[in-house]
Scaffold this motif. Structure first.
Motif, PDB file in Angstrom:
ATOM      1  N   ILE A 158       0.868  -1.179   0.000  1.00 39.31           N
ATOM      2  CA  ILE A 158       0.000   0.000   0.000  1.00 39.31           C
ATOM      3  C   ILE A 158       0.902   1.225   0.000  1.00 39.31           C
ATOM      4  CG2 ILE A 158      -1.808   1.262   1.224  1.00 39.31           C
ATOM      5  CD1 ILE A 158      -2.485  -1.343   2.690  1.00 39.31           C
ATOM      6  N   SER A 159       0.610   2.169  -0.884  1.00 44.82           N
ATOM      7  CA  SER A 159       1.427   3.381  -0.978  1.00 44.82           C
ATOM      8  C   SER A 159       0.637   4.592  -0.492  1.00 44.82           C
ATOM      9  CB  SER A 159       1.877   3.597  -2.425  1.00 44.82           C
ATOM     10  OG  SER A 159       2.649   4.770  -2.532  1.00 44.82           O
ATOM     11  N   PHE A 160       1.271   5.385   0.395  1.00 44.15           N
ATOM     12  CA  PHE A 160       0.661   6.614   0.889  1.00 44.15           C
ATOM     13  C   PHE A 160       1.564   7.805   0.595  1.00 44.15           C
ATOM     14  CE2 PHE A 160      -1.247   3.542   3.974  1.00 44.15           C
ATOM     15  CZ  PHE A 160      -2.583   3.804   3.710  1.00 44.15           C
ATOM     16  N   THR A 161       0.969   8.976   0.447  1.00 50.53           N
ATOM     17  CA  THR A 161       1.749  10.213   0.400  1.00 50.53           C
ATOM     18  C   THR A 161       2.116  10.571   1.840  1.00 50.53           C
ATOM     19  OG1 THR A 161      -0.154  11.685   0.664  1.00 50.53           O
ATOM     20  CG2 THR A 161       0.424  11.010  -1.601  1.00 50.53           C
ATOM     21  N   PRO A 162       3.141  11.419   2.049  1.00 49.18           N
ATOM     22  CA  PRO A 162       3.466  11.843   3.421  1.00 49.18           C
ATOM     23  C   PRO A 162       2.268  12.463   4.136  1.00 49.18           C
ATOM     24  CG  PRO A 162       5.235  12.437   1.940  1.00 49.18           C
ATOM     25  CD  PRO A 162       4.105  11.932   1.075  1.00 49.18           C
ATOM     26  N   GLU A 163       1.488  13.235   3.417  1.00 46.26           N
ATOM     27  CA  GLU A 163       0.334  13.893   4.026  1.00 46.26           C
ATOM     28  C   GLU A 163      -0.709  12.879   4.480  1.00 46.26           C
ATOM     29  OE1 GLU A 163       2.648  16.532   1.666  1.00 46.26           O
ATOM     30  OE2 GLU A 163       1.611  14.692   1.019  1.00 46.26           O
ATOM     31  N   ILE A 171       3.807  -1.193   3.687  1.00 46.28           N
ATOM     32  CA  ILE A 171       3.360   0.198   3.510  1.00 46.28           C
ATOM     33  C   ILE A 171       4.551   1.038   3.082  1.00 46.28           C
ATOM     34  CG2 ILE A 171       2.466   2.261   4.677  1.00 46.28           C
ATOM     35  CD1 ILE A 171       0.883   0.375   6.518  1.00 46.28           C
ATOM     36  N   THR A 172       4.389   1.775   1.995  1.00 53.02           N
ATOM     37  CA  THR A 172       5.444   2.677   1.538  1.00 53.02           C
ATOM     38  C   THR A 172       4.951   4.115   1.551  1.00 53.02           C
ATOM     39  OG1 THR A 172       4.811   2.278  -0.767  1.00 53.02           O
ATOM     40  CG2 THR A 172       6.663   0.994   0.102  1.00 53.02           C
ATOM     41  N   MET A 173       5.922   5.022   1.724  1.00 55.31           N
ATOM     42  CA  MET A 173       5.678   6.463   1.663  1.00 55.31           C
ATOM     43  C   MET A 173       6.820   7.054   0.852  1.00 55.31           C
ATOM     44  SD  MET A 173       5.504   9.227   4.806  1.00 55.31           S
ATOM     45  CE  MET A 173       7.299   9.222   5.038  1.00 55.31           C
ATOM     46  N   ASP A 174       6.511   7.694  -0.236  1.00 56.73           N
ATOM     47  CA  ASP A 174       7.561   8.210  -1.134  1.00 56.73           C
ATOM     48  C   ASP A 174       8.536   7.108  -1.528  1.00 56.73           C
ATOM     49  OD1 ASP A 174       6.557  10.751  -1.247  1.00 56.73           O
ATOM     50  OD2 ASP A 174       7.956  11.612   0.205  1.00 56.73           O
ATOM     51  N   LYS A 175       7.990   5.928  -1.818  1.00 63.48           N
ATOM     52  CA  LYS A 175       8.753   4.754  -2.250  1.00 63.48           C
ATOM     53  C   LYS A 175       9.685   4.187  -1.175  1.00 63.48           C
ATOM     54  CE  LYS A 175       8.627   6.027  -7.133  1.00 63.48           C
ATOM     55  NZ  LYS A 175       9.429   6.289  -8.370  1.00 63.48           N
ATOM     56  N   LYS A 176       9.526   4.662   0.058  1.00 66.20           N
ATOM     57  CA  LYS A 176      10.308   4.132   1.174  1.00 66.20           C
ATOM     58  C   LYS A 176       9.405   3.223   2.016  1.00 66.20           C
ATOM     59  CE  LYS A 176      13.477   8.065   1.586  1.00 66.20           C
ATOM     60  NZ  LYS A 176      13.980   9.139   2.484  1.00 66.20           N
ATOM     61  N   LEU A 177       9.935   2.062   2.377  1.00 65.15           N
ATOM     62  CA  LEU A 177       9.180   1.104   3.179  1.00 65.15           C
ATOM     63  C   LEU A 177       9.152   1.579   4.633  1.00 65.15           C
ATOM     64  CD1 LEU A 177       7.799  -1.717   2.960  1.00 65.15           C
ATOM     65  CD2 LEU A 177       9.978  -2.676   3.695  1.00 65.15           C
ATOM     66  N   VAL A 178       7.973   1.889   5.140  1.00 67.15           N
ATOM     67  CA  VAL A 178       7.878   2.491   6.476  1.00 67.15           C
ATOM     68  C   VAL A 178       7.005   1.701   7.453  1.00 67.15           C
ATOM     69  CG1 VAL A 178       8.329   4.833   5.631  1.00 67.15           C
ATOM     70  CG2 VAL A 178       5.958   3.988   5.735  1.00 67.15           C
ATOM     71  N   GLY A 179       6.404   0.592   7.003  1.00 65.04           N
ATOM     72  CA  GLY A 179       5.556  -0.166   7.911  1.00 65.04           C
ATOM     73  C   GLY A 179       4.825  -1.274   7.194  1.00 65.04           C
TER      74      GLY A 179
END
Length: 252
Positions: A7-12, A82-90
């Protein structure tokens, strides 16, 4: 071969989820939030000093990938990364609102014994999959208020195959430092501590240190068969601990 979806999210978007959907904090390394799916939660990794969202450790990803393939029974399961700006964060994981940590449930002694027997069986099942759970404590074990099913959470912190435990609690670290390994004996030792605490030895508020101190004074819990005594004695020397569970010798 199954692969974890993403799942990809924007920082916002992710910052909004973190701010408005907090479920709980996980030992400082991450926070858990609600998701749009009522049967799932998000675990988001954070910097303990700044609170900023950070990349999830590679070791976690390797373990989550293995767990996703295994689809273990009696465990919280990873659903997606979960990715944010193509970085895996969770990652996203299964959730059932009927589950409660066993530490928040009032059990009779008989009920508690059944819970402890069930958790032993689950840990042995994990062991057969080359998994050591490690940080066995009552807030990491859930019981479903509708079905009575036992589920282990915090699965990304287990040892699986060659991928090690990331964070160790005080009791686990002390045992592994002396024993010099995370192996099949580890879960038995930690489960024995949980058993003694849960059954009120030497008192309802005993710490692990208090339990060990009582055993050093050759004070032993009542309600166990004589076969439990050698196991309890061996807990004083983790390097030669028998690796057996005392709950199997509880008197009926």
């Amino acid at each position: 071969m199954k692969r974890l979806p993403n799942i990809s999210f924007t920082p916002e978007e992710l910052q909004n989820i973190v701010k408005t959907g907090l479920f709980n904090k996980e030992g400082g390394e991450a926070i858990v939030t609600f998701s749009l799916n009522p049967h799932a939660l998000y675990k988001i990794f954070i910097d303990t000093n700044t609170g900023e969202i950070i990349e999830m450790p590679e070791n976690k990803l390797k373990k989550l990938s293995q767990l996703f393939k295994l689809q273990l029974q009696n465990s919280v399961k990873p659903l997606s990364t979960i990715t944010m700006d193509k970085k895996l964060v969770g990652y996203e994981m299964t959730y059932d609102e009927a589950n409660l940590p066993i530490g928040l449930v009032k059990f009779t002694r008989k009920e508690m014994i059944e819970v402890l027997k069930s958790t032993k069986n689950i840990l042995e099942y994990f062991s057969a999959q080359d998994i050591t759970y490690g940080d066995i404590k009552n807030n990491n074990i859930l019981i479903n208020q509708k079905t009575g099913q036992i589920t282990f959470c915090d699965m990304d912190n287990v040892r699986i195959a060659t991928y090690p435990i990331d964070l160790m609690g005080k009791d686990l670290k002390k045992y592994t430092d002396i024993h010099q390994a995370v192996d099949r004996t580890t879960d038995a030792y930690m489960h024995n501590l949980l058993t003694l605490k849960s059954l009120g030895f030497p008192n309802p508020y005993a710490t692990s240190a208090g339990i060990i101190m009582s055993l050093e004074k050759e004070e032993y819990p009542t309600g166990f068969k004589e076969k439990a005594k050698p196991i309890l004695k061996s807990m004083l020397t983790p390097e030669t601990f028998t690796g057996e569970y005392i709950i199997q010798y509880i008197k009926r």
